[in-house]
Design an enzyme around this catalytic site. Structure first.
Site, PDB file in Angstrom:
ATOM      1  N   CYS A 211     -18.623  13.099 -15.235  1.00  0.00           N
ATOM      2  CA  CYS A 211     -19.214  11.780 -15.013  1.00  0.00           C
ATOM      3  C   CYS A 211     -19.383  11.058 -16.347  1.00  0.00           C
ATOM      4  O   CYS A 211     -19.400   9.842 -16.397  1.00  0.00           O
ATOM      5  CB  CYS A 211     -20.534  11.924 -14.282  1.00  0.00           C
ATOM      6  SG  CYS A 211     -21.550  13.190 -14.983  1.00  0.00           S
TER       7      CYS A 211
ATOM      8  N   LYS B  35     -27.129  21.713  -0.832  1.00  0.00           N
ATOM      9  CA  LYS B  35     -25.800  21.581  -0.233  1.00  0.00           C
ATOM     10  C   LYS B  35     -24.759  21.401  -1.327  1.00  0.00           C
ATOM     11  O   LYS B  35     -24.657  20.348  -1.950  1.00  0.00           O
ATOM     12  CB  LYS B  35     -25.715  20.395   0.738  1.00  0.00           C
ATOM     13  CG  LYS B  35     -24.416  20.501   1.550  1.00  0.00           C
ATOM     14  CD  LYS B  35     -23.808  19.202   1.987  1.00  0.00           C
ATOM     15  CE  LYS B  35     -22.938  18.489   1.005  1.00  0.00           C
ATOM     16  NZ  LYS B  35     -21.639  19.114   0.678  1.00  0.00           N
TER      17      LYS B  35
ATOM     18  N   GLY C 115     -23.403  12.704  -7.738  1.00  0.00           N
ATOM     19  CA  GLY C 115     -22.111  12.441  -7.103  1.00  0.00           C
ATOM     20  C   GLY C 115     -21.678  11.020  -7.370  1.00  0.00           C
ATOM     21  O   GLY C 115     -22.057  10.431  -8.383  1.00  0.00           O
ATOM     22  N   SER C 116     -20.908  10.469  -6.443  1.00  0.00           N
ATOM     23  CA  SER C 116     -20.334   9.149  -6.679  1.00  0.00           C
ATOM     24  C   SER C 116     -21.367   8.046  -6.449  1.00  0.00           C
ATOM     25  O   SER C 116     -22.330   8.217  -5.701  1.00  0.00           O
ATOM     26  CB  SER C 116     -19.143   8.938  -5.744  1.00  0.00           C
ATOM     27  OG  SER C 116     -19.590   9.014  -4.408  1.00  0.00           O
ATOM     28  N   THR C 117     -21.135   6.918  -7.065  1.00  0.00           N
ATOM     29  CA  THR C 117     -22.015   5.769  -6.899  1.00  0.00           C
ATOM     30  C   THR C 117     -21.980   5.291  -5.442  1.00  0.00           C
ATOM     31  O   THR C 117     -23.009   4.901  -4.889  1.00  0.00           O
ATOM     32  CB  THR C 117     -21.617   4.664  -7.892  1.00  0.00           C
ATOM     33  OG1 THR C 117     -21.910   5.154  -9.220  1.00  0.00           O
ATOM     34  CG2 THR C 117     -22.401   3.386  -7.678  1.00  0.00           C
TER      35      THR C 117
ATOM     36  N   GLU D 232     -14.173   3.986 -12.195  1.00  0.00           N
ATOM     37  CA  GLU D 232     -14.167   5.398 -12.580  1.00  0.00           C
ATOM     38  C   GLU D 232     -12.956   6.079 -11.960  1.00  0.00           C
ATOM     39  O   GLU D 232     -12.775   6.053 -10.742  1.00  0.00           O
ATOM     40  CB  GLU D 232     -15.445   6.066 -12.087  1.00  0.00           C
ATOM     41  CG  GLU D 232     -15.509   7.529 -12.460  1.00  0.00           C
ATOM     42  CD  GLU D 232     -16.824   8.157 -12.057  1.00  0.00           C
ATOM     43  OE1 GLU D 232     -17.185   8.057 -10.877  1.00  0.00           O
ATOM     44  OE2 GLU D 232     -17.470   8.758 -12.929  1.00  0.00           O
TER      45      GLU D 232
ATOM     46  N   GLU E 108     -27.886  10.799  -9.870  1.00  0.00           N
ATOM     47  CA  GLU E 108     -27.008  10.900 -11.045  1.00  0.00           C
ATOM     48  C   GLU E 108     -25.623  10.511 -10.561  1.00  0.00           C
ATOM     49  O   GLU E 108     -25.001  11.267  -9.817  1.00  0.00           O
ATOM     50  CB  GLU E 108     -26.957  12.341 -11.568  1.00  0.00           C
ATOM     51  CG  GLU E 108     -28.272  12.883 -12.056  1.00  0.00           C
ATOM     52  CD  GLU E 108     -28.585  12.464 -13.478  1.00  0.00           C
ATOM     53  OE1 GLU E 108     -27.850  11.632 -14.043  1.00  0.00           O
ATOM     54  OE2 GLU E 108     -29.578  12.973 -14.007  1.00  0.00           O
TER      55      GLU E 108
ATOM     56  N   GLY F 153     -24.177   7.525  -3.525  1.00  0.00           N
ATOM     57  CA  GLY F 153     -25.538   7.274  -4.003  1.00  0.00           C
ATOM     58  C   GLY F 153     -26.161   6.063  -3.319  1.00  0.00           C
ATOM     59  O   GLY F 153     -27.321   6.078  -2.919  1.00  0.00           O
TER      60      GLY F 153
HETATM   61  P1  NAP Z   1     -19.233  12.515  -3.724  1.00  0.00           P
HETATM   62  O1  NAP Z   1     -18.164  12.299  -2.734  1.00  0.00           O
HETATM   63  O2  NAP Z   1     -20.250  11.479  -3.926  1.00  0.00           O
HETATM   64  O3  NAP Z   1     -19.919  13.897  -3.315  1.00  0.00           O
HETATM   65  C1  NAP Z   1     -21.038  14.426  -3.944  1.00  0.00           C
HETATM   66  C2  NAP Z   1     -21.812  15.234  -2.927  1.00  0.00           C
HETATM   67  O4  NAP Z   1     -22.329  14.373  -1.920  1.00  0.00           O
HETATM   68  C3  NAP Z   1     -20.968  16.268  -2.204  1.00  0.00           C
HETATM   69  O5  NAP Z   1     -21.754  17.409  -1.946  1.00  0.00           O
HETATM   70  C4  NAP Z   1     -20.635  15.529  -0.922  1.00  0.00           C
HETATM   71  O6  NAP Z   1     -20.246  16.360   0.140  1.00  0.00           O
HETATM   72  C5  NAP Z   1     -21.933  14.833  -0.649  1.00  0.00           C
HETATM   73  N1  NAP Z   1     -21.811  13.717   0.283  1.00  0.00           N
HETATM   74  C6  NAP Z   1     -20.716  12.976   0.584  1.00  0.00           C
HETATM   75  N2  NAP Z   1     -21.020  12.044   1.520  1.00  0.00           N
HETATM   76  C7  NAP Z   1     -22.329  12.208   1.821  1.00  0.00           C
HETATM   77  C8  NAP Z   1     -23.225  11.558   2.715  1.00  0.00           C
HETATM   78  N3  NAP Z   1     -22.835  10.554   3.516  1.00  0.00           N
HETATM   79  N4  NAP Z   1     -24.514  11.978   2.764  1.00  0.00           N
HETATM   80  C9  NAP Z   1     -24.932  12.978   1.978  1.00  0.00           C
HETATM   81  N5  NAP Z   1     -24.121  13.643   1.133  1.00  0.00           N
HETATM   82  C10 NAP Z   1     -22.838  13.255   1.039  1.00  0.00           C
HETATM   83  O7  NAP Z   1     -18.683  12.798  -5.145  1.00  0.00           O
HETATM   84  P2  NAP Z   1     -17.511  13.784  -5.514  1.00  0.00           P
HETATM   85  O8  NAP Z   1     -16.247  13.088  -5.183  1.00  0.00           O
HETATM   86  O9  NAP Z   1     -17.753  15.122  -4.931  1.00  0.00           O
HETATM   87  O10 NAP Z   1     -17.761  13.907  -7.101  1.00  0.00           O
HETATM   88  C11 NAP Z   1     -17.259  12.994  -7.999  1.00  0.00           C
HETATM   89  C12 NAP Z   1     -18.248  11.876  -8.322  1.00  0.00           C
HETATM   90  O11 NAP Z   1     -19.505  12.389  -8.757  1.00  0.00           O
HETATM   91  C13 NAP Z   1     -17.791  10.993  -9.436  1.00  0.00           C
HETATM   92  O12 NAP Z   1     -17.928   9.650  -9.088  1.00  0.00           O
HETATM   93  C14 NAP Z   1     -18.718  11.329 -10.614  1.00  0.00           C
HETATM   94  O13 NAP Z   1     -18.930  10.318 -11.513  1.00  0.00           O
HETATM   95  C15 NAP Z   1     -19.952  11.720  -9.933  1.00  0.00           C
HETATM   96  N6  NAP Z   1     -20.719  12.655 -10.766  1.00  0.00           N
HETATM   97  C16 NAP Z   1     -21.834  12.217 -11.412  1.00  0.00           C
HETATM   98  C17 NAP Z   1     -22.560  13.064 -12.220  1.00  0.00           C
HETATM   99  C18 NAP Z   1     -23.784  12.622 -12.935  1.00  0.00           C
HETATM  100  O14 NAP Z   1     -24.529  13.463 -13.391  1.00  0.00           O
HETATM  101  N7  NAP Z   1     -24.059  11.361 -13.069  1.00  0.00           N
HETATM  102  C19 NAP Z   1     -22.163  14.390 -12.347  1.00  0.00           C
HETATM  103  C20 NAP Z   1     -21.025  14.813 -11.692  1.00  0.00           C
HETATM  104  C21 NAP Z   1     -20.314  13.929 -10.889  1.00  0.00           C
HETATM  105  P3  NAP Z   1     -18.653  16.711   0.270  1.00  0.00           P
HETATM  106  O15 NAP Z   1     -18.428  17.749  -0.711  1.00  0.00           O
HETATM  107  O16 NAP Z   1     -18.443  17.201   1.639  1.00  0.00           O
HETATM  108  O17 NAP Z   1     -17.913  15.441   0.007  1.00  0.00           O
END
Ligand code: NAP
Ligand code: MG
Length: 488
Positions: A293, A184, A237-239, A391, A259, A242
């Site tokens: 990230c 996804k 994605g976000s903590t 962050e 991650e 996670g």
């Molecule tokens: P996010 O809101 O956590 O989204 C990441 C993914 O999770 C998206 O596909 C999102 O779908 C999905 N998601 C959201 N809510 C969910 C739920 N309840 N159940 C299952 N999946 C769900 O993060 P983002 O705002 O897209 O990305 C930014 C964040 O990612 C930052 O905090 C960054 O630090 C972190 N990040 C970490 C790494 C790493 O390798 N450590 C790499 C890149 C980014 P939607 O698109 O519909 O929201």
């Protein structure tokens, strides 16, 4: 609908890829994806929901059981992955353009993503024939050996900041180890993941082994996490999300790897090469418009070199201008969305009200109604400030100064996160001492941001667990079976 996508060499895929077919969502839903540089609609894409996730998981399960995939010779599986890399290389320009259009990142950066995606596919293509078990000397007249087996159906959920690369980081090792995948992508950037499905099909990945279901986190993502027939969730994605995934996965005891976010310290010691450190600090926070990230978002500088370093850094930052991301000369990209821009502006407001000193940026940049922000640097940030703790995920740098190196290490480690850290010094002993003391999954010395498919990547503390890339990723996508044979 005619779209900006006509500027790439062929129409982009805009439907779900399930069981080897391009299909509409069960309820016919579609959603828009935008070009962040100008806010215009790029394409409408099928919006997968719970019913589509069901269908995709069923297809992945069937493909996992199918001898075509399950019993495929390891060398042939490797050849399929290698072909994916070849096809990706043959469509290099179109893929980079697609990524730039969907994400907004400068084409130069999108090209780096595609190059690294190709590398990762080739790297894991090589691993298929090296997934050895062991023979173990046990007591008694018994023969004991291990088999390294795939975990089954993998649900992969990824963010929008490196859409293709994050997809490949999961899909390549998962397939190399013989799993099947339901991916996804992030709602803001579904297009390159669909292109990856097309490439996989062309390369000979059997129907159902890779399924791509664009949609929203709260619906498609949550359905994937809750699904009883998914064996593992690989999430970036976000903590905050996670944490939710970890709670939800308890219901079915899925394996998970996470991650997550970061607030990485980039530390400049008094003896550093200041020009190099200024370049590194600049790239550390402004690469990908700070939406990394691993962004070096806390710059810890020895007080004796702070003025010099800051003036070089601010000089560079203030010269960055918005421009067409498809133009190879463009260095600054927009943020991903209006929502993200508002979030980051909120943090800038917070920094001001906390008493940090704004040295450059701090406001929107105007270019064709896109989501642009001027590269922003705050000086005189205190470790307790929100902009030193949370962050921001945008081009906002918090500069803190120190006089004592132990104090710098303590401040660097005073974070819930532990994804990455940088240290700049000419003293080899200090460099390695910092590398040991810093609580982070990656430490860069006199550089910032390099990565390689062969080198592990992942977080300490609340930046997550599990290591992607390198041979470590194989542990995420395999499980070990111990086999006993009576020789008596
Ligand atoms: P996010 O809101 O956590 O989204 C990441 C993914 O999770 C998206 O596909 C999102 O779908 C999905 N998601 C959201 N809510 C969910 C739920 N309840 N159940 C299952 N999946 C769900 O993060 P983002 O705002 O897209 O990305 C930014 C964040 O990612 C930052 O905090 C960054 O630090 C972190 N990040 C970490 C790494 C790493 O390798 N450590 C790499 C890149 C980014 P939607 O698109 O519909 O929201
Ligand atoms: Mg999101």
């Amino acid at each position: 609908m005619t779209t900006v996508l006509e500027s790439i060499d062929r129409a982009a895929q805009d439907r779900l890829y399930v069981g080897g077919e391009w299909v509409d969502a069960a309820d016919g839903g579609r959603f828009e994806t935008l070009h962040p540089a100008n806010g215009e609609v790029l394409a409408e894409v099928a919006e997968g929901g719970a019913a589509d996730i069901d269908r995709a998981v069923a297809a992945a399960r069937a493909a996992f059981e199918d001898p075509k995939w399950r019993r495929m010779d390891a060398a042939d599986r490797g050849a399929v992955l290698w072909r994916m890399a070849d096809i990706m290389a043959s469509r290099f320009d179109a893929l980079a353009r697609l990524e730039t259009l969907d994400n907004g990142k400068p084409i130069r950066e999108a090209q780096i993503d595609v190059r690294q995606s190709i590398d990762a596919l080739r790297y894991y293509a090589g691993w298929t024939t090296k997934l050895h078990g062991a023979t173990i000397p046990v007591r008694g007249n018994l023969f004991n050996y291990t088999l390294r087996e795939p975990v089954g159906v993998v649900g992969a959920i990824i963010p929008w900041n490196f859409p293709l690369l994050m997809a490949v980081w999961k899909v390549a090792p998962a397939l190399a180890c013989g799993n099947t995948v339901v991916l996804k992508p992030a709602e803001q950037t579904p297009l390159s993941a669909l292109e990856l499905a097309a490439i996989a099909a062309e390369a000979g990945v059997p129907a159902g082994a890779l399924n791509v279901v664009p949609g929203f986190g709260e619906t498609a993502g949550a359905a994937l996490v809750a699904h009883p027939d998914v064996d593992k969730i690989a999430f970036t994605g976000s903590t905050a999300v996670g944490r939710m995934i970890m709670r939800e996965a308890a219901g079915t005891l899925k394996k998970i790897s996470l991650e997550l976010g970061g607030k990485s310290p980039n530390i400049v010691l008094a003896d550093a090469d200041i020009d190099a450190a200024a370049r590194g600090a600049f790239a550390g926070i402004f690469y990908n418009t700070g939406q990394c990230c691993t962004a070096g978002s806390r710059l810890l500088v020895h007080e004796s070199v702070k003025e010099r370093l800051l003036s070089a850094l601010v000089d560079r930052a203030s010269k960055m201008q918005p421009g067409d991301p498809l133009d190879p000369k463009t260095r600054l990209g927009p943020l991903i969305s209006q929502e993200q821009l508002d979030r980051v502006l909120g943090y800038i407001e917070k920094g001001r009200s906390e008493g940090a000193k704004l040295v450059t940026g701090g406001e929107r940049a105007e270019w064709n109604n896109g989501f642009w922000l001027r590269p922003t640097v705050f000086d005189d940030v205190q470790p307790t400030h929100v902009i030193a703790q949370e962050e921001i995920f945008g081009p906002v740098l918090s500069v803190l100064s120190f006089s004592d190196e132990d104090e710098a290490i303590a401040v660097a480690n005073r974070s819930i996160y532990g994804l990455a850290a940088g240290v700049w010094t000419r003293d080899v002993k200090k460099a390695h001492r910092f590398a040991r003391e810093l609580q982070a999954g990656t430490v860069w010395i006199n550089t910032y941001h390099p990565g390689d498919a062969a080198s592990p990547f992942g977080g300490y503390k609340q930046s997550g667990f599990g290591r992607e890339l390198g041979e470590y990723s194989l542990d995420l996508y395999t499980q070990i079976k111990s086999v006993w044979v009576d020789l008596g």
